[in-house]
Write a protein that holds these residues in place. Structure first.
Motif, mmCIF file in Angstrom:
data_model
loop_
_atom_site.group_PDB
_atom_site.id
_atom_site.type_symbol
_atom_site.label_atom_id
_atom_site.label_comp_id
_atom_site.label_asym_id
_atom_site.label_seq_id
_atom_site.Cartn_x
_atom_site.Cartn_y
_atom_site.Cartn_z
ATOM 1 N N ILE B 324 10.800 -12.063 -3.826
ATOM 2 C CA ILE B 324 10.527 -11.054 -4.818
ATOM 3 C C ILE B 324 10.239 -11.866 -6.149
ATOM 4 O O ILE B 324 10.293 -13.020 -6.141
ATOM 5 C CB ILE B 324 11.795 -10.059 -5.188
ATOM 6 N N GLY B 325 10.067 -11.267 -7.356
ATOM 7 C CA GLY B 325 9.683 -11.788 -8.637
ATOM 8 C C GLY B 325 10.698 -11.652 -9.667
ATOM 9 O O GLY B 325 11.554 -11.329 -9.812
ATOM 10 N N SER C 19 4.455 3.004 -0.119
ATOM 11 C CA SER C 19 4.935 3.803 -1.203
ATOM 12 C C SER C 19 4.991 3.132 -2.513
ATOM 13 O O SER C 19 4.853 3.716 -3.587
ATOM 14 C CB SER C 19 6.300 4.498 -0.546
ATOM 15 N N ASN C 20 5.874 2.097 -2.437
ATOM 16 C CA ASN C 20 6.060 1.385 -3.747
ATOM 17 C C ASN C 20 4.752 1.032 -4.355
ATOM 18 O O ASN C 20 4.565 1.197 -5.765
ATOM 19 C CB ASN C 20 6.711 0.051 -3.553
ATOM 20 N N GLU C 327 5.629 -7.812 -2.615
ATOM 21 C CA GLU C 327 5.253 -6.442 -2.712
ATOM 22 C C GLU C 327 3.838 -6.130 -3.524
ATOM 23 O O GLU C 327 3.097 -5.339 -3.504
ATOM 24 C CB GLU C 327 6.289 -5.449 -3.233
ATOM 25 N N HIS C 328 3.608 -7.230 -4.399
ATOM 26 C CA HIS C 328 2.587 -6.954 -5.498
ATOM 27 C C HIS C 328 1.244 -7.012 -4.676
ATOM 28 O O HIS C 328 0.243 -6.594 -5.020
ATOM 29 C CB HIS C 328 2.402 -8.019 -6.288
ATOM 30 N N SER C 329 1.349 -7.611 -3.494
ATOM 31 C CA SER C 329 -0.193 -7.750 -2.660
ATOM 32 C C SER C 329 -0.563 -6.284 -2.372
ATOM 33 O O SER C 329 -1.784 -6.076 -2.358
ATOM 34 C CB SER C 329 0.277 -8.557 -1.442
ATOM 35 N N PHE C 330 0.353 -5.538 -2.150
ATOM 36 C CA PHE C 330 0.012 -4.105 -1.762
ATOM 37 C C PHE C 330 -0.458 -3.282 -2.967
ATOM 38 O O PHE C 330 -1.323 -2.511 -2.880
ATOM 39 C CB PHE C 330 1.370 -3.438 -1.123
#
Lengths: 381, 381, 381, 381
Positions: B324-325, C19-20, C327-330
């Motif tokens: 995570i970041g 979803s995020n 998660e940012h890649s999504f």
């Protein structure tokens, strides 16, 4: 103190590394023999003399046969291109000399078998300079494996990456460049670099059963220094292979001289059921170790700075935190060789050990040629 | 689900980070409150509207007093320059609002004391956005220390290095640059960066007794964006200080915006009798841990990839190995704030906790001015 | 703002990640569409409702056919095990839905071809969630390659190492463990992990011509969660292969779930004539870059902290030095998908792109079975 | 070849390092002098003989005065505890010997001044063994700074961290432990470790104007090996100080023997307007370099593996990628000393250079005692 009189054949990069080892071993290790630099042999008399003066060799020869014939030589150390290893070794064995031979043992397994037969028949101590076994971090890896800390081994991966032959202007053949000439070297990265990876792998993880390889020669023609002509390049510039060890582990091996950014990046990683190990020649004094039995909350790869007195070879050097370098692996090898002849328990890798590496190299090259999996011959008696 | 209606004052970098936290917390944490983005307040109505549209705020205000006066706001979140923290906080406390205030708490300890008095008199939940406590690796460090794994602490060292103000052409004051304007910021790196280091340090290692500092302003004059004139720079560009903790540990702290190559390099290291810890904001998902009780042969710094479910906060996110970041520290802080009001055990750092950091900052700046050691006031009741 | 109504099928790990992404994209990117979480579909109604409540889906379905049949759904997002991708995709295409499908595209190339035919016939926007292309450091690698900075490519090597299935007690099949069940997954690490490596490789380095693979299943039998019986394990636990790219580069690929110490270590390295690149998922915010054209004296691998505004995607996030995560890649992928439909230039990887990865996987598995080199089919029109 | 006859006083850790350097220098460097190991001196005749045998010293002495009086000694090399440096040096200077003295130069600046006066009056070549200047990566740092690559210097920070005296059971005094005895050592980490950091700093960044220090003795009493009694510990276990250089740079220095996990972690970092440098003794063959003038997109810290022929000293050793170690810094120092006497341009650090370090140490200790900033005396003529 007993004297061990060294006759060195060749005066290049390896000639220097070995000479340094003979000169230093007695300062740092408690050995019963004094290494005496008796003679250095090179075809070029002027260069041989210059080398002798710099390193303290007491005499020079220009014909290796004469060196071998001398009564005042106990050990013949062979630091010449690969195509001369067999002839000199066999002659030296017949002359009853101990033999330290640069790696790879031979041009191929056929030659290697004859060399093994010769030294075993002559019952002379013999060893091959696969020096990386004796980088302390690598020796520590061996110790951890032998203690069973890793458990069943699933994976082995090794690479030896360099980038010094990318320029098409680099010629082949001649001093410093014989490694690019297939007649002198026998092969390219397979015998030069992968042979190191294979020797370590066999030592750490046992025998290799089968291999499947691909090779490439990126630059097809290079000027030959000796002939002055542009000639076909016969060596492999790059080689990668899959392998299966006898213990069931899967392996990947790769070597190249076309990997920008890597000068001499020999790395290996071993993944076992319980623990993993990683090592890297560019930071040779460190061993990376992961033990899954560590408490989960604080589990992580440990960066071990191998410089403490209880770690292999290190009590002989400085104090914790102060690193040694590449050349020390040769000093350790000489120390172990001497201990081997003093105790009667020969230190490895012997010619026979090195023949096993040769068989793997042969299978790799055969696989690349045939595009098929190849079984590896065994050199075990 | 209970609703917690947020009124955000300010819409800059921190306004975005907080808004993101309010929006995400319920997706990843089991909390009893739903954060409702009720209103955002900014002097510039157009910008406020644009921000509201992007983030889903249901209304806008241009006067923070009006926001505070609204009945449909439960929490006031203060993301404006430091010189406005006290006035807004005190007014919000009087209005009975919960308060989340950006760091540093105040322009100085005097202001801070009044703010603490106001929130404690009003008995409103209050917290300061020292978000780095809730980077999982930092929280893990706290846990390891609290378990006594480090033993007696000898050393603490922290740095926060940046390089974004080296150019003399950079103006001071105005949007995005108020941190260079002493009237808006109160101080330079001391309140902006060292305050983070100090908050973490007090949390991990207890109170600081005395400090000895030096500061420097490398660029003496900069154009002021608001006045258009070249004006004296009043902030500290760099600050370093020695300190002694109440527990006997020695410390060095340093911060600067003139360290080429470092964008936001907040690091801390703690050396205890048995173990040491190191953390680094540039690789925030890792904790370096050394435990001397590990067997000597394989002892080394462990690089812990803090992404497993048993490590702080991580069960709420993805799967092991996936990091995570930065922004997640704010989400964790909101989650803990909500849990605090749900359980009645307030999460830190409260205003009173943050006052202690303010006292250290004051002592640091006083020391730099007087060239002498300074005792740190305590904020404990 | 136009609305894009999402119908999500599946609610596991990927359901959360997608979803995020839908919820956040509009906060950080300037897109013309608002992603509306219209419906989530799962066989278990209670779980679907719980998921809908947590993420804000406005309705639930328990039959994916019903979801597809709904008029108020624009996009079907498929997050179910691999064996359902084809059937759902083809039905959704027929219903005229846009489709976002989890990777790998299909159980094999045969299925994949039908899926490609279906979406292309229906002319619906389609994309496969090979998310790693949009880690900023990986996107930067693509940019550097496309600018020609590396020159001719000699080597490509990729690995994806995990260690979560070493225990023989782990069952196969069922929630969270369908990846171990060959009927649901199609293959083991080849489709699950190597597919990621291959997608990136094809994107960065063009097509793969031939492959030569070995696979292994270390644990031959595991209890099946659904049947309750000990059953043969049909997946590959480990897979390594040699490859030759169309551009002449040599490659090694490897994946395993038996590499102690590695949670999700996806790494790739590319060696070109002039420069080399290395990336590692465990520190995903960094790119290692070596440029041989740098002055020799100060030449070295550069550790690039990809967090500056001029680096891919990063202007949308925080400030230099502050890292984003997995998660940012999504989120980036959704942003690019939206931009694709807004501009009419579809973002990759499309189903057709993903079919090419499928063909490589098929060739890899065929090679392992036949112990022979296999040519890779092309999916290009 | 001219002979340079060495008389070594002391046979400990440094005696070995120096002897090794004398023996090897001629093998690797083209020098006009041959270092002859003429005599070693130690109070314990048996130990002196054993050392002489191991290293090849031709004779032994048990009284340093006799050694100095011998006609067949050209160079006196002083490797005894600090409290003997002055007396021996001054006597050797009077006897017209060249002098190589271990660091720190003296017990304090007062002694140091007399030593400088003695060698300058006698006009004998003199040097102090601050060996870290000649680690190739450190020498490269010097070269980069001298070329102006860093621009104006803003920050300097150095640390020397160890962890070997944490146990309260460790005695003070006697062989190997004289560093804990204030009568033999003069000070603790200040003279032992910080002196190294200060020497490098003065060399790289010029003079230090003022300092502000704190020291601590964590273990107040230790058994004294020589007296057998528990005695007060007079040395500093830890020392940290702030400093301002003459060039305006701010600095922090720290040293301790209580930092778990660090064996000999000497690090320094320099931040300039354009570029920054970092070095670390635990990976001494690497230099970290950041150049802000690199293109932003691919800017990052470069990890330079200092093993190429165009990097300082490295053409004398092996081939690119193969690292040297700690001991080589001494060999380089002897090579430069010899070159200095051959060319008439003395190599540093001379006694006068080392006096400047002594003055900084004195100011540091005075500051810690007085809790106040202290100006540093200059040793410049």
């Amino acid at each position: 103190m007993k004297k061990l009189r060294i006759g060195l054949i060749g005066y290049g990069f390896m000639g220097r590394a070995h000479s340094n080892a003979y000169r230093k071993v007695g300062n740092f290790f408690d050995v019963e023999h004094e290494c005496v630099l008796q003679a250095v042999c090179a075809r070029d008399a002027a260069k041989a003399k210059e080398f002798a003066a710099r390193w303290g060799y007491q005499s020079v020869e220009t014909d290796w046969r004469k060196l071998i014939a001398r009564d005042d030589i106990d050990v013949v150390d062979i630091c010449v291109p690969n195509n001369l290893h067999a002839e000199i070794s066999i002659a030296a064995a017949k002359a009853g000399k101990m033999i330290l031979c640069e790696k790879p043992l031979a041009m191929d397994g056929g030659e290697g078998k004859k060399m093994v037969a010769a030294v075993e028949k002559a019952k002379v101590p013999n060893m091959v300079w696969y020096n990386y076994r004796r980088i302390p971090a690598v020796t520590l890896a061996k110790q951890l494996i032998d203690e069973g800390r890793l458990g069943k081994i699933f994976h082995y991966r090794a690479k030896f990456l360099q980038d010094w032959t990318i320029s098409a202007d680099l010629p082949q053949g001649g001093t410093g460049l014989w490694r690019l000439d297939v007649k002198a070297a026998g092969s390219g990265v397979t015998g030069d670099l992968l042979a190191h990876c294979i020797d370590t792998a066999l030592w750490l993880n046992g025998g290799i059963a089968t291999v499947n390889a691909m090779t490439e020669t990126f630059i097809k023609q290079r000027k030959h220094t000796l002939t002055g002509k542009v000639e076909k390049v016969g060596i492999d510039d790059a080689c990668a292979f899959l392998a299966r060890f006898n213990n069931g582990a899967l392996a990947t091996f790769e070597s190249t001289r076309y990997a920008r950014g890597h000068k001499a990046l020999y790395t290996f990683e071993i993944n076992g059921e319980h623990a993993s190990i990683f090592w890297d020649l560019h930071d040779l004094h460190r061993l990376q170790y992961f033990d899954h039995r560590d408490e989960g909350l604080v589990r992580g790869w440990r960066s071990i700075h191998v410089s403490d007195g209880d770690q292999p070879y290190m009590k002989h050097w400085w104090v914790p935190g102060l690193q040694i370098g590449y050349e020390h692996s040769f000093i350790h090898q000489v120390a172990d060789f001497l201990k081997g002849i003093e105790t009667g328990k020969p230190a490895g890798p012997t010619f026979r050990d090195a023949l096993e590496t040769q068989h793997v190299c042969d299978a790799v090259l055969a696989s690349a040629k045939t595009d098929a999996w190849q079984k590896v011959k065994t050199s075990a008696k």
